[in-house]
Enzyme design. Structure first.
Site, PDB file in Angstrom:
ATOM      1  N   CYS A  76       0.806  -1.225   0.000  1.00 32.80           N
ATOM      2  CA  CYS A  76       0.000   0.000   0.000  1.00 32.80           C
ATOM      3  C   CYS A  76       0.841   1.277   0.000  1.00 32.80           C
ATOM      4  O   CYS A  76       0.319   2.362  -0.207  1.00 32.80           O
ATOM      5  CB  CYS A  76      -0.962  -0.008   1.186  1.00 32.80           C
ATOM      6  SG  CYS A  76      -0.148  -0.014   2.800  1.00 32.80           S
ATOM      7  N   HIS A 113      -1.864  11.428  15.799  1.00 30.67           N
ATOM      8  CA  HIS A 113      -2.464  10.636  14.726  1.00 30.67           C
ATOM      9  C   HIS A 113      -1.363   9.808  14.092  1.00 30.67           C
ATOM     10  O   HIS A 113      -0.319  10.331  13.706  1.00 30.67           O
ATOM     11  CB  HIS A 113      -3.106  11.559  13.685  1.00 30.67           C
ATOM     12  CG  HIS A 113      -3.529  10.848  12.443  1.00 30.67           C
ATOM     13  ND1 HIS A 113      -4.666  10.077  12.388  1.00 30.67           N
ATOM     14  CD2 HIS A 113      -2.966  10.787  11.221  1.00 30.67           C
ATOM     15  CE1 HIS A 113      -4.781   9.570  11.163  1.00 30.67           C
ATOM     16  NE2 HIS A 113      -3.748   9.996  10.431  1.00 30.67           N
ATOM     17  N   ASP A 120      -7.836  -6.428   7.143  1.00 34.01           N
ATOM     18  CA  ASP A 120      -7.386  -7.220   5.998  1.00 34.01           C
ATOM     19  C   ASP A 120      -5.907  -7.606   6.092  1.00 34.01           C
ATOM     20  O   ASP A 120      -5.234  -7.795   5.094  1.00 34.01           O
ATOM     21  CB  ASP A 120      -7.646  -6.466   4.693  1.00 34.01           C
ATOM     22  CG  ASP A 120      -6.912  -5.127   4.613  1.00 34.01           C
ATOM     23  OD1 ASP A 120      -6.203  -4.750   5.574  1.00 34.01           O
ATOM     24  OD2 ASP A 120      -7.054  -4.444   3.589  1.00 34.01           O
ATOM     25  N   CYS A 130      -1.920   0.507   9.331  1.00 28.85           N
ATOM     26  CA  CYS A 130      -1.325   1.242   8.227  1.00 28.85           C
ATOM     27  C   CYS A 130      -0.909   2.613   8.761  1.00 28.85           C
ATOM     28  O   CYS A 130      -1.761   3.442   9.084  1.00 28.85           O
ATOM     29  CB  CYS A 130      -2.361   1.355   7.114  1.00 28.85           C
ATOM     30  SG  CYS A 130      -1.744   2.103   5.612  1.00 28.85           S
TER      31      CYS A 130
END
Length: 152
Positions: A76, A113, A120, A130
């Site tokens: 990704c 953050h 998944d 992620c």
């Protein structure tokens, strides 16, 4: 002096700083990602292709977040992990920005953050944390935080 870091628990004081203090500590990109819930472009941030052994700590407060043995290539363009270094390392929040519902992850110690978690990922957790590379420091050879025993 030991380089072991004790995992954070509910009694560990939270890190709180003013906007000016965060801005003086962080680069513009780090501030945008961690304090303004920004996202770096895929395949551009640090650590997405790092294969070294070590620990990933919060860029804002140095809290341990993830170990390299839980990192995997999700394809990704962001560093991806299947498990945090301990259950209290990150906290989850519902994120309804950008016309979708996702699960945001933040540093439990300073509320930075970090990115999002998706269902998944690989076994054993099935999760894909992620992360924005600009939200983390990599500590080469860093060890997991020491587990606290029942007596403290």
């Amino acid at each position: 002096m030991s380089d072991e870091i004790t995992q954070m628990d509910d009694e560990t004081p939270k890190v709180k700083k003013t906007t000016a203090e965060w801005m003086s500590q962080l680069t513009a990109e780090q501030f945008y990602v961690t304090r303004q819930s920004g996202t770096e472009r895929p395949f551009t941030g640090p650590h997405w292709d790092n294969k070294l052994v070590g620990r990933y700590d919060c860029i804002c407060c140095d809290a341990p977040l993830f170990m390299s043995d839980t990192k995997f290539d999700a394809g990704c363009g962001w560093p991806s992990f299947f498990e945090s270094v301990h259950p209290n390392a990150v906290r989850e929040l519902e994120d309804k920005s950008h016309g979708m519902t996702r699960t945001e992850i933040r540093c439990n110690q300073c509320d930075a953050h970090l990115g999002h978690v998706f269902p998944d990922g690989p076994a054993p957790t099935g999760l894909r944390y992620c992360l924005n590379g600009h939200a983390m420091n990599f500590i080469h050879g860093g060890r997991p935080p020491a587990k606290q025993n029942e007596n403290g």
